[in-house]
Design a protein around this motif. Structure first.
Motif, PDB file in Angstrom:
ATOM      1  N   ASN A  23     -85.758  40.660  22.999  1.00 56.65           N
ATOM      2  CA  ASN A  23     -87.496  40.890  22.614  1.00 56.65           C
ATOM      3  C   ASN A  23     -88.086  42.199  23.521  1.00 56.65           C
ATOM      4  N   SER A  24     -88.536  43.103  23.488  1.00 55.64           N
ATOM      5  CA  SER A  24     -89.051  44.576  24.641  1.00 55.64           C
ATOM      6  C   SER A  24     -89.611  45.381  24.019  1.00 55.64           C
ATOM      7  N   ILE A  25     -90.781  45.473  25.170  1.00 55.18           N
ATOM      8  CA  ILE A  25     -91.923  46.109  24.951  1.00 55.18           C
ATOM      9  C   ILE A  25     -90.882  47.451  25.821  1.00 55.18           C
ATOM     10  N   GLU A  26     -92.191  48.583  25.366  1.00 56.46           N
ATOM     11  CA  GLU A  26     -91.695  49.741  26.137  1.00 56.46           C
ATOM     12  C   GLU A  26     -92.321  50.953  26.161  1.00 56.46           C
ATOM     13  N   ALA A  27     -92.815  51.510  27.450  1.00 55.67           N
ATOM     14  CA  ALA A  27     -93.433  52.659  27.284  1.00 55.67           C
ATOM     15  C   ALA A  27     -93.105  53.956  27.836  1.00 55.67           C
ATOM     16  N   GLY A  28     -93.428  55.465  28.241  1.00 52.11           N
ATOM     17  CA  GLY A  28     -92.486  56.221  29.302  1.00 52.11           C
ATOM     18  C   GLY A  28     -92.532  58.059  27.880  1.00 52.11           C
ATOM     19  N   THR A  29     -91.821  59.027  28.387  1.00 54.92           N
ATOM     20  CA  THR A  29     -92.182  60.090  27.763  1.00 54.92           C
ATOM     21  C   THR A  29     -90.560  60.559  27.092  1.00 54.92           C
ATOM     22  N   MET A  30     -90.566  61.011  26.579  1.00 52.48           N
ATOM     23  CA  MET A  30     -89.508  61.299  25.773  1.00 52.48           C
ATOM     24  C   MET A  30     -89.596  62.579  25.222  1.00 52.48           C
ATOM     25  N   THR A  34    -101.979  49.549  30.839  1.00 57.21           N
ATOM     26  CA  THR A  34    -102.486  51.066  31.077  1.00 57.21           C
ATOM     27  C   THR A  34    -101.779  51.676  31.858  1.00 57.21           C
ATOM     28  N   ILE A  35    -102.396  52.932  31.500  1.00 56.66           N
ATOM     29  CA  ILE A  35    -101.375  54.537  31.376  1.00 56.66           C
ATOM     30  C   ILE A  35    -102.425  55.261  32.202  1.00 56.66           C
ATOM     31  N   ALA A  36    -102.000  56.622  32.919  1.00 57.09           N
ATOM     32  CA  ALA A  36    -102.676  57.700  33.363  1.00 57.09           C
ATOM     33  C   ALA A  36    -104.247  57.076  34.532  1.00 57.09           C
ATOM     34  N   ASP A  37    -103.293  56.047  35.147  1.00 55.75           N
ATOM     35  CA  ASP A  37    -104.453  55.660  36.725  1.00 55.75           C
ATOM     36  C   ASP A  37    -105.145  54.958  36.263  1.00 55.75           C
ATOM     37  N   ARG A  38    -105.030  53.296  35.665  1.00 53.19           N
ATOM     38  CA  ARG A  38    -106.118  52.701  35.446  1.00 53.19           C
ATOM     39  C   ARG A  38    -107.040  53.305  33.745  1.00 53.19           C
ATOM     40  N   PHE A  39    -105.629  53.286  33.263  1.00 52.72           N
ATOM     41  CA  PHE A  39    -107.044  53.427  31.593  1.00 52.72           C
ATOM     42  C   PHE A  39    -106.064  52.533  30.739  1.00 52.72           C
ATOM     43  N   ASP A  40    -107.059  51.949  30.882  1.00 48.19           N
ATOM     44  CA  ASP A  40    -106.797  51.251  28.986  1.00 48.19           C
ATOM     45  C   ASP A  40    -105.991  51.414  27.991  1.00 48.19           C
ATOM     46  N   LEU A  41    -105.005  51.588  27.498  1.00 47.90           N
ATOM     47  CA  LEU A  41    -104.616  52.200  26.276  1.00 47.90           C
ATOM     48  C   LEU A  41    -104.351  51.329  25.058  1.00 47.90           C
ATOM     49  N   GLY A  42    -103.864  49.824  25.316  1.00 51.32           N
ATOM     50  CA  GLY A  42    -103.486  48.650  24.240  1.00 51.32           C
ATOM     51  C   GLY A  42    -102.790  47.997  24.779  1.00 51.32           C
ATOM     52  N   TYR A  43    -102.996  47.226  23.393  1.00 52.44           N
ATOM     53  CA  TYR A  43    -101.695  45.629  23.223  1.00 52.44           C
ATOM     54  C   TYR A  43    -100.774  45.794  22.662  1.00 52.44           C
ATOM     55  N   TRP A  44     -99.707  44.580  22.858  1.00 50.67           N
ATOM     56  CA  TRP A  44     -98.798  44.289  22.400  1.00 50.67           C
ATOM     57  C   TRP A  44     -99.216  42.955  21.582  1.00 50.67           C
ATOM     58  N   CYS A  60     -95.783  51.614  13.290  1.00 52.10           N
ATOM     59  CA  CYS A  60     -95.325  49.802  12.319  1.00 52.10           C
ATOM     60  C   CYS A  60     -96.385  49.826  12.889  1.00 52.10           C
ATOM     61  N   PRO A  61     -96.919  48.954  11.988  1.00 52.44           N
ATOM     62  CA  PRO A  61     -98.306  47.845  12.354  1.00 52.44           C
ATOM     63  C   PRO A  61     -97.716  47.092  13.614  1.00 52.44           C
ATOM     64  N   GLY A  62     -98.401  46.719  15.043  1.00 55.84           N
ATOM     65  CA  GLY A  62     -97.946  45.745  15.245  1.00 55.84           C
ATOM     66  C   GLY A  62     -99.245  46.123  16.575  1.00 55.84           C
ATOM     67  N   PHE A  63     -98.834  47.201  17.735  1.00 57.57           N
ATOM     68  CA  PHE A  63     -99.605  47.902  19.075  1.00 57.57           C
ATOM     69  C   PHE A  63    -100.968  48.378  18.387  1.00 57.57           C
ATOM     70  N   VAL A  64    -101.522  47.527  19.447  1.00 61.82           N
ATOM     71  CA  VAL A  64    -103.071  47.096  18.836  1.00 61.82           C
ATOM     72  C   VAL A  64    -104.120  49.002  20.354  1.00 61.82           C
TER      73      VAL A  64
END
Length: 403
Positions: A208-215, A293-303, A247-251
């Motif tokens: 199981n993996s959750i990931e984020a970054g730049t590509m 949370t991304i970009a200095d304390r900014f809630d993006l969403g959740y898994w 695909c459905p998943g991240f909110v």
């Protein structure tokens, strides 16, 4: 010796054959092009159905200077709710609590080009519109947004890493800050990523993996821009999970940041450095969802925790660093770069870094990494230098020591 009339007949037949070939060859070539590039009726229908599923009705659309179209979608009609496990899901608009001294929704440090031409209103989320050519590059409508068969292999000659891992505990979250570059990629099906992973289970079995970054991924996006991404899988990248909202998943709850959209500004070699902060944690006092949370304390969403058989509880490891795909074309190592394209020892303003590393451990305490180890299988191609709560990493790929 041929008779004159027989010779004339042979010349006549030869001329007719040349005449036929002259017209048949282009027609045959055109037929091959049609076969190779135009879907049949069944495939065309699949593409249109997939586009309809992915591209929800927009309340507003914004044309980005980089060619993307950003659709502002009603937050309650986003792709996440197509997932069978999320049919009756109630959106959690913010985590139930924040760590001491932590404030949310401050202004992001970076921008995205589509912001120049408009913003999405509150109550919507921005989604990069999927185009028909995106699905064509994926090979099939069903494969869009997922790792293709090349990228999905566990062969370390194909997947090349330079990573730092913290394990040996139970993990409820992590923090990191990373500078953002635009690494060169050689082949269309190669990519270069700088990211974090939060992992439970064994790779190739039940990961199981959750990931984020730049590509940078030409096969996914059709260009070589640096883009923000998220990814998840509940079965070792086999049948579940995808990039962004493919695909459905991240909110998603943010109406300001579009996953999969280009980032700016970018770091400059021996010049200004620009960073993105990532903070992910399990909302243990709420529904147990994994918030990003991304970009200095900014809630993006959740898994949602319900997506995962193992990450529904805690992670077993946290990992940071870079990964590239090396297709080894013509028997040579790829020139696809990792990070800034420069080795770790070049240091400040020249190499890619992760800094301000922290984990939330089994005691639910935020602390610096302590049980770490590096994974650098091809140090002459890509490397990493660890300094405790920060490290430099990257490399150029093919060079005299990495043929």
């Amino acid at each position: 010796m041929a008779l004159p009339c027989e010779s004339e007949r042979r010349w006549s037949r030869a001329i007719k054959m040349i005449f036929c070939l002259f017209f048949l060859i282009p027609m045959s070539s055109a037929g091959n092009r049609n076969t190779n590039t135009i879907f049949g009726k069944k495939q065309k229908l699949e593409v249109q159905q997939q586009l309809k599923r992915l591209n929800k009705p927009a309340l507003k659309s914004i044309k980005s200077p980089d060619g993307d179209i950003i659709d502002c979608i009603d937050i309650y009609k986003q792709p996440a709710f197509d997932h069978p496990l999320l049919k009756n899901h109630t959106i959690q608009m913010r985590p139930s609590s924040y760590p001491k001294g932590f404030s949310a929704n401050s202004k992001p440090k970076f921008s995205q080009p589509w912001h120049l031409n408009g913003r999405c209103p509150k109550g919507t989320i921005p989604i990069r519109r999927t185009k028909e050519e995106d699905l064509l590059r994926a090979g099939s409508a069903a494969n869009y947004g997922r790792k293709n068969h090349i990228q999905n292999t566990i062969d370390e000659n194909v997947h090349q890493h330079a990573t730092l891992t913290e394990d040996g505990d139970r993990y409820y979250g992590m923090m990191a800050e990373m500078n953002v570059w635009n690494p060169h990629t050689q082949e269309r099906d190669e990519f270069s990523v700088s990211q974090f992973w939060m992992i439970a289970g064994r790779n190739g079995v039940d990961l199981n993996s959750i990931e984020a970054g730049t590509m940078v991924s030409q096969s996914l996006y059709g260009d070589k821009n640096t883009r923000l991404f998220t990814f998840w899988t509940a079965d070792a990248y086999t049948n579940t999970g995808c990039f962004n909202l493919g695909c459905p998943g991240f909110v998603q709850v943010s109406h300001q940041i579009a996953m999969g959209a280009t980032l700016s500004p970018l770091s400059v070699y021996n010049g200004p450095q620009y960073t993105v902060n990532f903070y992910v944690r399990r909302d243990i006092h709420g529904d147990g969802n994994w918030w990003l949370t991304i970009a200095d304390r900014f809630d993006l969403g959740y898994w949602p925790s319900s997506l995962f058989p193992l990450l529904s509880d805690t992670a077993e490891a946290v990992k940071w660093g870079g990964e590239v795909i090396n297709l080894n074309k013509d028997g040579q190592h790829t020139t696809t770069q990792m990070g800034s394209g420069h080795f770790a020892e070049e240091g400040p303003n020249k190499a890619c870094f992760f800094k301000n590393l922290n984990v939330i451990d089994g005691k639910k305490l935020l602390r610096a990494p302590s049980h770490t180890h590096t994974f650098i299988p091809k140090p002459n191609c890509y490397n990493l230098l660890d300094y405790g709560d920060y490290f430099y990493f990257g490399g150029p790929g093919r060079n005299p020591n990495c043929p």
